[in-house]
Each structure stands twice: as structure tokens, then as C-alpha cells.
Design a protein around this motif. Structure first.
Motif, PDB file in Angstrom:
ATOM      1  N   ASP A  76       7.377   6.550  -6.995  1.00 48.67           N
ATOM      2  CA  ASP A  76       8.235   5.430  -7.357  1.00 48.67           C
ATOM      3  C   ASP A  76       7.856   4.939  -8.742  1.00 48.67           C
ATOM      4  OD1 ASP A  76      10.398   3.618  -6.415  1.00 48.67           O
ATOM      5  OD2 ASP A  76       8.907   2.102  -6.932  1.00 48.67           O
ATOM      6  N   ALA A  77       8.864   4.502  -9.497  1.00 50.62           N
ATOM      7  CA  ALA A  77       8.683   3.916 -10.818  1.00 50.62           C
ATOM      8  C   ALA A  77       9.333   2.542 -10.828  1.00 50.62           C
ATOM      9  CB  ALA A  77       9.314   4.803 -11.895  1.00 50.62           C
ATOM     10  N   GLU A  78       8.661   1.590 -11.442  1.00 55.85           N
ATOM     11  CA  GLU A  78       9.172   0.230 -11.539  1.00 55.85           C
ATOM     12  C   GLU A  78       8.892  -0.317 -12.936  1.00 55.85           C
ATOM     13  OE1 GLU A  78      10.817  -1.369  -9.160  1.00 55.85           O
ATOM     14  OE2 GLU A  78      10.543   0.183  -7.625  1.00 55.85           O
ATOM     15  N   PRO A  79       9.704  -1.250 -13.412  1.00 58.78           N
ATOM     16  CA  PRO A  79       9.394  -1.887 -14.693  1.00 58.78           C
ATOM     17  C   PRO A  79       8.094  -2.668 -14.602  1.00 58.78           C
ATOM     18  CG  PRO A  79      11.177  -3.030 -13.564  1.00 58.78           C
ATOM     19  CD  PRO A  79      10.939  -1.775 -12.797  1.00 58.78           C
ATOM     20  N   HIS A  80       7.295  -2.634 -15.677  1.00 54.43           N
ATOM     21  CA  HIS A  80       6.017  -3.347 -15.670  1.00 54.43           C
ATOM     22  C   HIS A  80       6.270  -4.814 -16.002  1.00 54.43           C
ATOM     23  CE1 HIS A  80       1.470  -3.287 -16.749  1.00 54.43           C
ATOM     24  NE2 HIS A  80       1.776  -4.128 -15.788  1.00 54.43           N
ATOM     25  N   ALA A  81       6.697  -5.526 -14.979  1.00 54.29           N
ATOM     26  CA  ALA A  81       7.005  -6.944 -15.100  1.00 54.29           C
ATOM     27  C   ALA A  81       6.756  -7.600 -13.750  1.00 54.29           C
ATOM     28  CB  ALA A  81       8.460  -7.148 -15.522  1.00 54.29           C
ATOM     29  N   ALA A  82       6.554  -8.903 -13.762  1.00 47.31           N
ATOM     30  CA  ALA A  82       6.271  -9.619 -12.524  1.00 47.31           C
ATOM     31  C   ALA A  82       7.470  -9.574 -11.585  1.00 47.31           C
ATOM     32  CB  ALA A  82       5.904 -11.067 -12.840  1.00 47.31           C
ATOM     33  N   LEU A  83       7.176  -9.571 -10.294  1.00 47.36           N
ATOM     34  CA  LEU A  83       8.240  -9.702  -9.301  1.00 47.36           C
ATOM     35  C   LEU A  83       8.834 -11.111  -9.366  1.00 47.36           C
ATOM     36  CD1 LEU A  83       6.818  -8.109  -6.019  1.00 47.36           C
ATOM     37  CD2 LEU A  83       8.755  -7.267  -7.353  1.00 47.36           C
ATOM     38  N   ALA A 117       6.675   4.054  -2.687  1.00 44.93           N
ATOM     39  CA  ALA A 117       6.203   5.439  -2.628  1.00 44.93           C
ATOM     40  C   ALA A 117       5.787   5.814  -1.208  1.00 44.93           C
ATOM     41  CB  ALA A 117       5.040   5.628  -3.595  1.00 44.93           C
ATOM     42  N   VAL A 118       5.101   4.894  -0.536  1.00 42.41           N
ATOM     43  CA  VAL A 118       4.696   5.152   0.854  1.00 42.41           C
ATOM     44  C   VAL A 118       5.923   5.342   1.737  1.00 42.41           C
ATOM     45  CG1 VAL A 118       3.611   4.126   2.891  1.00 42.41           C
ATOM     46  CG2 VAL A 118       2.468   3.994   0.664  1.00 42.41           C
ATOM     47  N   TYR A 119       6.929   4.478   1.571  1.00 43.30           N
ATOM     48  CA  TYR A 119       8.142   4.595   2.390  1.00 43.30           C
ATOM     49  C   TYR A 119       8.823   5.946   2.184  1.00 43.30           C
ATOM     50  CZ  TYR A 119      12.830   3.948   4.177  1.00 43.30           C
ATOM     51  OH  TYR A 119      13.994   4.125   4.853  1.00 43.30           O
ATOM     52  N   LYS A 120       8.876   6.410   0.930  1.00 46.86           N
ATOM     53  CA  LYS A 120       9.537   7.683   0.641  1.00 46.86           C
ATOM     54  C   LYS A 120       8.806   8.855   1.280  1.00 46.86           C
ATOM     55  CE  LYS A 120      11.607   6.123  -3.713  1.00 46.86           C
ATOM     56  NZ  LYS A 120      11.664   6.311  -5.182  1.00 46.86           N
ATOM     57  N   ALA A 121       7.496   8.733   1.463  1.00 48.46           N
ATOM     58  CA  ALA A 121       6.757   9.763   2.191  1.00 48.46           C
ATOM     59  C   ALA A 121       6.918   9.591   3.696  1.00 48.46           C
ATOM     60  CB  ALA A 121       5.280   9.710   1.803  1.00 48.46           C
ATOM     61  N   TRP A 122       6.921   8.350   4.155  1.00 50.14           N
ATOM     62  CA  TRP A 122       6.996   8.032   5.586  1.00 50.14           C
ATOM     63  C   TRP A 122       8.320   8.457   6.216  1.00 50.14           C
ATOM     64  CZ3 TRP A 122       4.693   5.492   9.832  1.00 50.14           C
ATOM     65  CH2 TRP A 122       5.562   4.932  10.754  1.00 50.14           C
ATOM     66  N   PHE A 123       9.432   8.094   5.570  1.00 49.02           N
ATOM     67  CA  PHE A 123      10.735   8.229   6.223  1.00 49.02           C
ATOM     68  C   PHE A 123      11.075   9.661   6.647  1.00 49.02           C
ATOM     69  CE2 PHE A 123      15.354   8.720   6.211  1.00 49.02           C
ATOM     70  CZ  PHE A 123      15.696   7.810   7.204  1.00 49.02           C
ATOM     71  N   PRO A 124      10.871  10.689   5.801  1.00 45.31           N
ATOM     72  CA  PRO A 124      11.207  12.044   6.255  1.00 45.31           C
ATOM     73  C   PRO A 124      10.387  12.502   7.460  1.00 45.31           C
ATOM     74  CG  PRO A 124      10.976  11.980   3.871  1.00 45.31           C
ATOM     75  CD  PRO A 124      10.451  10.682   4.384  1.00 45.31           C
ATOM     76  N   GLY A 160      11.414   9.372  10.388  1.00 43.66           N
ATOM     77  CA  GLY A 160      12.836   9.259  10.689  1.00 43.66           C
ATOM     78  C   GLY A 160      13.273   7.855  11.023  1.00 43.66           C
ATOM     79  N   ARG A 161      12.501   6.876  10.637  1.00 43.33           N
ATOM     80  CA  ARG A 161      12.899   5.491  10.882  1.00 43.33           C
ATOM     81  C   ARG A 161      12.351   4.590   9.783  1.00 43.33           C
ATOM     82  NH1 ARG A 161       9.278   6.107  15.477  1.00 43.33           N
ATOM     83  NH2 ARG A 161       7.342   4.929  15.205  1.00 43.33           N
ATOM     84  N   ARG A 162      12.927   3.401   9.720  1.00 47.02           N
ATOM     85  CA  ARG A 162      12.617   2.441   8.677  1.00 47.02           C
ATOM     86  C   ARG A 162      11.167   1.986   8.754  1.00 47.02           C
ATOM     87  NH1 ARG A 162      12.454  -3.040   8.377  1.00 47.02           N
ATOM     88  NH2 ARG A 162      13.055  -4.009   6.400  1.00 47.02           N
ATOM     89  N   LEU A 163      10.598   1.700   7.597  1.00 47.51           N
ATOM     90  CA  LEU A 163       9.284   1.080   7.493  1.00 47.51           C
ATOM     91  C   LEU A 163       9.446  -0.168   6.642  1.00 47.51           C
ATOM     92  CD1 LEU A 163       6.171   1.494   8.102  1.00 47.51           C
ATOM     93  CD2 LEU A 163       6.028   2.383   5.767  1.00 47.51           C
ATOM     94  N   GLY A 164       9.183  -1.317   7.219  1.00 49.06           N
ATOM     95  CA  GLY A 164       9.335  -2.566   6.481  1.00 49.06           C
ATOM     96  C   GLY A 164       8.214  -2.767   5.480  1.00 49.06           C
ATOM     97  N   PHE A 165       8.467  -3.607   4.466  1.00 48.55           N
ATOM     98  CA  PHE A 165       7.438  -3.867   3.468  1.00 48.55           C
ATOM     99  C   PHE A 165       6.184  -4.464   4.102  1.00 48.55           C
ATOM    100  CE2 PHE A 165      10.998  -3.662   0.433  1.00 48.55           C
ATOM    101  CZ  PHE A 165      10.407  -2.888  -0.553  1.00 48.55           C
ATOM    102  N   VAL A 195       2.288   9.124  -3.547  1.00 44.90           N
ATOM    103  CA  VAL A 195       1.563   9.448  -2.322  1.00 44.90           C
ATOM    104  C   VAL A 195       1.826  10.908  -2.003  1.00 44.90           C
ATOM    105  CG1 VAL A 195       1.481   9.090   0.166  1.00 44.90           C
ATOM    106  CG2 VAL A 195       1.613   7.125  -1.357  1.00 44.90           C
ATOM    107  N   VAL A 196       0.775  11.660  -1.718  1.00 36.96           N
ATOM    108  CA  VAL A 196       0.900  13.061  -1.321  1.00 36.96           C
ATOM    109  C   VAL A 196       0.196  13.231   0.014  1.00 36.96           C
ATOM    110  CG1 VAL A 196       0.413  15.462  -1.910  1.00 36.96           C
ATOM    111  CG2 VAL A 196       0.945  13.816  -3.732  1.00 36.96           C
TER     112      VAL A 196
END
Length: 233
Positions: free
Chosen positions: A106-113, A152-159, A162-167, A214-215
Motif C-alpha cells: 500500500d502507498a499513501e501520501p505522507h501527511a497526517a490523517l 497492506a495487511v488487509y490486501k494479504a488477508w482477504f485472498p 475471503g472475508r472482511r478485516l476491519g481496521f 506484507v509478504v
């Protein structure tokens, strides 16, 4: 990939400029449709161009990469991968499934949430750790980096699951010196998940961009991987 060190079995490709939409396969153009926003069309096109460059590095010929369930990319048989895009940046990472069970980038802008977002994506113990990190290492927007790591964790988890992972279903701890992080899936994310419960990842922070990856090594489902030794570079 912007100085983010990944295992040698993972092939990565990135781009800081968009490519023509003519590079899409017909099936991809159909999946994109005619009415999407121009910015979305550029992201969709260029990240698939990156994916094909990465696939070529592991010996896979050019193929359509179509969006599947919840938009997750559908990779060729025997391949796992992940894609990401942020303002002015697109990237893809792939590997053979004999070596890697799943991966997420995952890539995100380097700025505060935004202030209201922090409470929605963090757990209480994470907010305490973020405050300590911000005091000791103020040049990094740790709140946004945490968001990036969880994506990044979610993108590895979901495949795998097969179900959602909340933040709030994952608790992330950063190693600021080693450029690594550890994510633990907490109780309540689902009984007996068909995916690892601990993820070891890497992160990097540039002036304008944050990256996390995440690998998950290939292996039997449900095994908790041992923590990876921190690496420098």
C-alpha cells in the motif's frame, strides 16, 4: 520499490507517470467501463501496466488483470500479487505461489490523517504507541503509516480468508529503527480464520510518500509465522 526491501522472490514495478489507456486489454477496458472519473481511469490503467511489468520479471506473459471480489485483482494461476496507487505513484508486486502465499502493498501520501479518521482506524493501545512514536520521531506521520500498514495487511488477508478485516481487527506495532512492523489479528476478527494471525511487514517513508508491504511465505494455512529479524537498508 522506493527503497522498500522485499524478498528476492517478489517482483515489483512502479511508475510515477501514467501510461496511455490503449495499454489495457479489451477485458480490462470493459471492466473499467465508460463513465469512471478520469483520475480513476489513469490509476486503473497504469497500475495494470506495472502489474504486467512485474509479471514479466517472474516469467509470466502479458495477461488481463481484472478486478474480482471487493475489487481485489485476479492474478493468473500460480501467482499472488498486490497493487496500489497514490497521487503521482502506482505500483504492483507479484510472486509465484510456490514461494509466497499472499502479499499486500500500500502507498499513501505522507501527511497526517484527518482527525476524525484516527479514532476509526486505531485501537487504544495503538494510539498510545503512536503518541510515543510521534514524540520520538516527529518527521514521520505515524498515524498515516499505521493506516498504510493496515491496508497492506488487509490486501494479504482477504485472498486467504475471503472475508472482511476491519481496521480495529488488527493491532500494529512499528520498529522505527529497522523499518519493520508487526500486525496481530485480534480476537473478534472471526473464529478459526483460514489465514495467519501474525504478519511481519516492512515500511519506508519518503518526503511525499509512505509505503508498506506484507509478504506471507508459502505454508500450511493458519500457521503463525515467526517474527522476521529486522533488516537494514
Amino acid at each position: 520499490m522506493l527503497e522498500l526491501i522485499l524478498p528476492a522472490v517478489v517482483a515489483c514495478a512502479e511508475s510515477f507517470a501514467d501510461v496511455p489507456e490503449s495499454t489495457l486489454f479489451p477485458e480490462e477496458s470493459e471492466a473499467l467501463g465508460p463513465a469512471r472519473h478520469e483520475g480513476r481511469r489513469r490509476e486503473f490503467t497504469t497500475v495494470r501496466h506495472c502489474a504486467r511489468r512485474a509479471l514479466a520479471d517472474i516469467g509470466v506473459p502479458p495477461v488481463p488483470v481484472l478486478p474480482g471480489e471487493r475489487g481485489a485483482p485476479v492474478w493468473p494461476p500460480g501467482v499472488v500479487g498486490s497493487m496500489t496507487h497514490s497521487a503521482g505513484y502506482r505500483a504492483a508486486a507479484v510472486a509465484r505461489s510456490v514461494h509466497v502465499r499472499a502479499l499486500g502493498i500500500d502507498a499513501e501520501p505522507h501527511a497526517a490523517l484527518p482527525g476524525e479518521t484516527l479514532g476509526a482506524v486505531t485501537r487504544p493501545e495503538e494510539r498510545e504507541r503512536l503518541a510515543a512514536l510521534a514524540a520520538d520521531f516527529p518527521r514521520v506521520h505515524w498515524d498515516r503509516l499505521l493506516f498504510c500498514a493496515k491496508e497492506a495487511v488487509y490486501k494479504a488477508w482477504f485472498p486467504m480468508a475471503g472475508r472482511r478485516l476491519g481496521f480495529r481487527d488488527a493491532s500494529v506495532t512499528f520498529d522505527p529503527a529497522g523499518g519493520t512492523f508487526r500486525a496481530e489479528i485480534v480476537e473478534g476478527a472471526g473464529e478459526e480464520p483460514p489465514a495467519p494471525l501474525v504478519y511481519e511487514g516492512r515500511w519506508t517513508a519518503g518526503p511525499e510518500l509512505l509505503l508498506a508491504a506484507v509478504v506471507v511465505p508459502a505454508g500450511p494455512a493458519g500457521i503463525r509465522p515467526e517474527p522476521a529479524a529486522p533488516r537494514t537498508g
